[in-house]
Scaffold this active site. Structure first.
Site, short mmCIF file in Angstrom:
data_model
loop_
_atom_site.label_atom_id
_atom_site.label_comp_id
_atom_site.label_asym_id
_atom_site.label_seq_id
_atom_site.Cartn_x
_atom_site.Cartn_y
_atom_site.Cartn_z
N HIS A 227 71.21 -6.21 -28.43
CA HIS A 227 70.88 -5.61 -29.73
C HIS A 227 69.81 -6.47 -30.42
O HIS A 227 69.59 -7.62 -30.04
CB HIS A 227 72.12 -5.54 -30.63
N ASP A 229 68.86 -7.73 -34.49
CA ASP A 229 69.55 -7.83 -35.76
C ASP A 229 68.79 -7.02 -36.82
O ASP A 229 67.56 -7.03 -36.84
CB ASP A 229 69.66 -9.29 -36.21
N HIS A 284 68.81 -9.56 -27.96
CA HIS A 284 69.69 -10.62 -27.46
C HIS A 284 71.07 -10.08 -27.13
O HIS A 284 71.45 -9.01 -27.58
CB HIS A 284 69.76 -11.79 -28.46
N ARG A 294 83.96 -19.44 -26.41
CA ARG A 294 82.71 -19.73 -27.12
C ARG A 294 82.83 -19.21 -28.55
O ARG A 294 83.44 -18.17 -28.79
CB ARG A 294 81.54 -19.05 -26.42
#
Ligand SMILES: O=C(O)CCC(=O)C(=O)O
Ligand SMILES: [Fe+2]
Length: 353
Positions: A227, A229, A284, A294
């Site tokens: 996607h 941002d 990303h 994570r």
């Protein structure tokens, strides 16, 4: 003037809310199985030495370096950004503590179906047929109400850390906006909404905590799908576990290695518009692993909600027509909620030359 949460609320994206506790699954369920994506990164290609630039904000050439990073990658990492390591550790601790709560406790602070803040799946989930191996918590304004549900005894210390982080990020946004605009030849006087102090104090933001639990079959899972941002810029803190990848045209997916004390800066869709297409908003995604959970903290920053963002006059000329029409953040979030990764092309005026 609509607040950011009203803006999100008026453009709900419906996300299925009941999901299994990822921390307890021994096998990857079919609903989480994406087609194999292990081969489509660049690591075996000749361009594998290409990596997202690391920029020292104290470098007198920072603006030039940012220009290069943003035109080629739409992203860079920063060092010497002024955010104390202790604050990064504190916000990471908030995230770790939050996501380690039992599932039923986290659901007490679940995002409401048309809401923006609280615990839940990634908002982008509704655009994909498969589920993502992650959980998130979004904060817009004060986290008090939700944190009271999560930690009835000591919510105030968690709220304090969030407020301190927010305060520090706001300052960093001021610095970065000045540098990124300077890198485009734009000054704070050229933008009315830079604020009376020229520190972009009226920008709006959401804080997004993300957790990617260890995964039994990471090659076939997806932490967060590709996607861009919907922001001007995003400031991302990733703990020391790798997983974030950015896509570069002609190269493919490139891992952004975690850098101790470093922050990743993403160009968002609105800065892409403001730059008249010069700075790509970076595509990303996040991959997961079987060894360590994570955690990431994204500060998603946009303009004041009623301000129209359009290609800046200084970047438009007889040979450079404006590529996009003017949009407010509110309008753009509506477009994104409808068209997702095609949102930019729906506000496009003409094809690039
Ligand atoms: O977890 C990451 O590294 C990226 C998170 C992200 O892209 C987002 O929250 O928009
Ligand atoms: Fe993102």
């Amino acid at each position: 003037m609509p607040s950011l949460s009203e803006a999100y609320r008026s453009h709900p994206v419906h996300v299925q809310h009941k999901h299994p506790d990822l921390n307890s699954l021994q096998e990857l369920p079919e609903s989480y199985t994406w087609t194999h994506h292990g081969h489509d990164d660049h690591t075996n290609s000749p361009a594998s030495n290409e990596s997202v630039p690391v920029i020292d904000l104290n470098d007198p050439n920072a603006s030039k370096l940012i220009h290069h990073a943003c035109t080629t990658w739409g992203a860079y990492q920063v060092l010497n950004h002024g955010i104390p390591m202790s604050l990064l550790q504190d916000i990471q601790w908030v995230g770790e503590t939050l996501f380690s709560l039992p599932s039923h406790q986290k659901h007490k602070a679940a995002r409401s179906p048309d809401g923006v803040d609280g615990y839940g799946l990634a908002r982008i989930s509704s655009f994909f047929p498969k589920l993502m191996w992650s959980e998130g918590f979004t904060i817009v304004g004060s986290p008090l109400e939700h944190f009271r549900q999560l930690w009835p005894q000591d919510y105030d210390k968690y709220c304090d850390f969030v407020m301190q982080y927010d305060e520090a990020m706001k300052k960093l946004v001021g610095k970065l906006m000045l540098l990124m605009l300077d890198s485009l030849g734009i000054t704070k006087e050229d933008l009315k909404w830079a604020g009376s102090k020229g520190q972009f104090e009226k920008t709006c933001a959401a804080l997004q905590l993300n957790s990617y639990p260890t995964c039994p079959d990471p090659d076939r899972a997806m932490g967060l799908a590709a996607h861009t941002d919907s922001t001007l810029l995003t400031i991302l803190y990733q703990n020391n576990i790798s997983g974030l990848q950015v896509h570069r045209k002609g190269v493919g997916w490139v891992t952004v290695p975690p850098l101790s004390g470093g922050l990743v800066i993403n160009v968002g869709d609105l800065l892409h518009i403001l730059s008249n297409g010069l700075y790509p908003s970076v595509l990303h995604r996040v991959l997961v692993n079987r060894i360590q959970r994570r955690l990431s903290v994204a500060y998603l920053c946009g303009p004041p909600p009623n301000v129209e963002i359009c290609p800046h006059a200084k970047l438009v000329g007889p040979n450079k027509p404006p590529l996009y029409k003017a949009v407010t953040w509110n309008e753009y979030l509506g477009t994104k909620a409808k068209h997702f990764n095609k949102a930019l092309s729906t506000v496009r005026l003409c094809a690039p030359s």
